[in-house]
Design an enzyme around this catalytic site. Structure first.
Site, PDB file in Angstrom:
ATOM      1  N   ASN A   9       0.866  -1.182   0.000  1.00  0.00           N
ATOM      2  CA  ASN A   9       0.000   0.000   0.000  1.00  0.00           C
ATOM      3  C   ASN A   9       0.899   1.227   0.000  1.00  0.00           C
ATOM      4  O   ASN A   9       1.489   1.572   1.017  1.00  0.00           O
ATOM      5  CB  ASN A   9      -0.894  -0.035   1.249  1.00  0.00           C
ATOM      6  CG  ASN A   9      -1.751   1.209   1.382  1.00  0.00           C
ATOM      7  OD1 ASN A   9      -1.808   2.027   0.464  1.00  0.00           O
ATOM      8  ND2 ASN A   9      -2.412   1.350   2.519  1.00  0.00           N
ATOM      9  N   LYS A  11       0.098   4.253  -0.255  1.00  0.00           N
ATOM     10  CA  LYS A  11      -0.540   5.436   0.357  1.00  0.00           C
ATOM     11  C   LYS A  11      -0.322   6.658  -0.555  1.00  0.00           C
ATOM     12  O   LYS A  11      -0.250   6.497  -1.770  1.00  0.00           O
ATOM     13  CB  LYS A  11      -0.041   5.641   1.788  1.00  0.00           C
ATOM     14  CG  LYS A  11      -0.200   4.346   2.612  1.00  0.00           C
ATOM     15  CD  LYS A  11       0.032   4.512   4.068  1.00  0.00           C
ATOM     16  CE  LYS A  11      -0.121   3.151   4.762  1.00  0.00           C
ATOM     17  NZ  LYS A  11       0.026   3.237   6.205  1.00  0.00           N
ATOM     18  N   HIS A  94      -9.312   0.911   5.181  1.00  0.00           N
ATOM     19  CA  HIS A  94      -8.025   1.169   5.835  1.00  0.00           C
ATOM     20  C   HIS A  94      -8.257   2.114   7.013  1.00  0.00           C
ATOM     21  O   HIS A  94      -9.092   3.026   6.933  1.00  0.00           O
ATOM     22  CB  HIS A  94      -7.038   1.779   4.837  1.00  0.00           C
ATOM     23  CG  HIS A  94      -5.643   1.788   5.371  1.00  0.00           C
ATOM     24  ND1 HIS A  94      -5.223   2.715   6.288  1.00  0.00           N
ATOM     25  CD2 HIS A  94      -4.602   0.945   5.164  1.00  0.00           C
ATOM     26  CE1 HIS A  94      -3.961   2.449   6.608  1.00  0.00           C
ATOM     27  NE2 HIS A  94      -3.562   1.388   5.948  1.00  0.00           N
ATOM     28  N   GLU A  96      -6.701   4.575   8.011  1.00  0.00           N
ATOM     29  CA  GLU A  96      -6.543   6.001   7.693  1.00  0.00           C
ATOM     30  C   GLU A  96      -7.814   6.556   7.053  1.00  0.00           C
ATOM     31  O   GLU A  96      -8.177   7.713   7.289  1.00  0.00           O
ATOM     32  CB  GLU A  96      -5.306   6.192   6.790  1.00  0.00           C
ATOM     33  CG  GLU A  96      -4.019   5.960   7.584  1.00  0.00           C
ATOM     34  CD  GLU A  96      -2.851   5.403   6.795  1.00  0.00           C
ATOM     35  OE1 GLU A  96      -2.862   5.459   5.555  1.00  0.00           O
ATOM     36  OE2 GLU A  96      -1.914   4.879   7.429  1.00  0.00           O
ATOM     37  N   GLY A 172       2.858   2.320  10.814  1.00  0.00           N
ATOM     38  CA  GLY A 172       3.801   3.429  10.662  1.00  0.00           C
ATOM     39  C   GLY A 172       4.512   3.826  11.950  1.00  0.00           C
ATOM     40  O   GLY A 172       5.114   4.894  12.022  1.00  0.00           O
ATOM     41  N   SER A 212       3.936  -2.010  10.362  1.00  0.00           N
ATOM     42  CA  SER A 212       5.377  -2.062  10.615  1.00  0.00           C
ATOM     43  C   SER A 212       6.006  -3.405  10.250  1.00  0.00           C
ATOM     44  O   SER A 212       6.952  -3.863  10.907  1.00  0.00           O
ATOM     45  CB  SER A 212       5.695  -1.698  12.072  1.00  0.00           C
ATOM     46  OG  SER A 212       5.271  -0.369  12.345  1.00  0.00           O
TER      47      SER A 212
HETATM   48  P1  13P Z   1       3.331   0.401   7.619  1.00  0.00           P
HETATM   49  O1  13P Z   1       3.840  -0.881   7.014  1.00  0.00           O
HETATM   50  O2  13P Z   1       4.024   1.611   7.098  1.00  0.00           O
HETATM   51  O3  13P Z   1       3.271   0.322   9.110  1.00  0.00           O
HETATM   52  O4  13P Z   1       1.813   0.572   7.119  1.00  0.00           O
HETATM   53  C1  13P Z   1       0.950  -0.501   7.162  1.00  0.00           C
HETATM   54  C2  13P Z   1      -0.277  -0.162   6.424  1.00  0.00           C
HETATM   55  O5  13P Z   1      -1.025   0.720   6.814  1.00  0.00           O
HETATM   56  C3  13P Z   1      -0.549  -0.885   5.176  1.00  0.00           C
HETATM   57  O6  13P Z   1      -1.830  -0.646   4.718  1.00  0.00           O
END
Ligand code: 13P
Length: 249
Positions: A9, A11, A94, A96, A172, A212
């Site tokens: 992803n 983002k 997601h 977010e 993250g 992560s």
């Molecule tokens: P990270 O791997 O950066 O922690 O993000 C995970 C994520 O939100 C994947 O959709």
């Protein structure tokens, strides 16, 4: 056997040129992978049609879609539009999107059903925030997200769905869930699918872990019987790291 998947992803990262380079690099490395995991990338909307022309072994996902079919919805992108540029998967729910854009379980249920009806395969995300985990509410939260989010889906629909468990506190932050925490929740989700659908749906469901995940911790996460791959954020922006996670199988 369940399909293993490692999905990246991206983002809101990369400009078109960098995104195209990254996609090319991922496609090249896909040919060198030592595991049978399917590789998926989810670039920003603006890159999708160009990147589609650069990949074959790697599959294409969007990061979101509209809950409406077409019409006066300024700024939205419909499932049909995604299909028309060769997108196969769509990330829905997601954390977010839930946190910053107010997407709730009912809206996500509408998006999931529309995406499926248009031939897209949803990567349906769920996950608890830290207070919910510490307050002992984590299983209730995941139960609600999945029960409402996947409500009224048929058994045939469920065969096209992928679930991603992404604890919000791990996204993250560099704080990855322990293999035990991931396995515990993935097992719970599989049990819930037995309850809501049937044994076959539960057995065949690919359940990804996200938060992560890196080449250095992927192997111990993927070693769990109910963890079928990963949804990767930051580490999917470097082709070698992404491959390192895929090869952790
Ligand atoms: P990270 O791997 O950066 O922690 O993000 C995970 C994520 O939100 C994947 O959709």
């Amino acid at each position: 056997m369940r399909k293993r998947i490692v999905a990246g992803n991206w983002k809101m990262n990369t400009l078109l040129k960098d995104g195209m380079e990254l996609a090319k690099a991922v496609e090249k490395l896909e040919k060198e992978k030592t595991s049978d995991a399917l590789m998926i990338i989810a670039p920003p909307y603006t890159h999708l049609s160009r990147i589609k022309e650069l990949i074959q072994g790697v599959k294409l996902s969007a990061q979101n879609c509209s809950s409406a079919e077409e019409g006066a919805y300024t700024g939205e992108v419909s499932p049909d539009m995604l299909k028309s540029v060769g997108v196969e998967y769509v990330i829905l729910g997601h954390s977010e999107r839930r946190a910053y854009y107010g997407e709730d379980n009912e809206l996500l249920n509408r998006k999931t059903k529309l995406a499926l009806s248009k031939g897209l395969k949803p990567i349906f995300c769920c996950g608890e925030v830290l207070e919910e985990r510490e307050g002992g509410k984590l299983f209730d939260v995941i139960r609600e997200q999945i029960t409402v989010g996947l409500k009224d889906l048929s058994i045939e629909d469920m065969a096209k769905v992928v679930i991603a468990y992404e604890p919000v506190w791990a996204i993250g932050t560099g704080v990855v869930a322990s293999p035990e925490q991931a396995q515990e929740m993935h097992k719970f989700i599989r049990g819930l699918l037995v309850e809501l659908f049937n044994d076959e749906v539960a057995d065949n469901m690919t359940i990804l872990y996200g938060g992560s995940c890196k080449p250095s911790n992927a192997a111990e996460l993927f070693a769990n019987p109910d963890v079928d791959g990963g949804l990767i954020g930051g580490a999917s922006l470097k082709a070698e790291d992404f491959l390192g996670i895929v090869n952790a199988y």
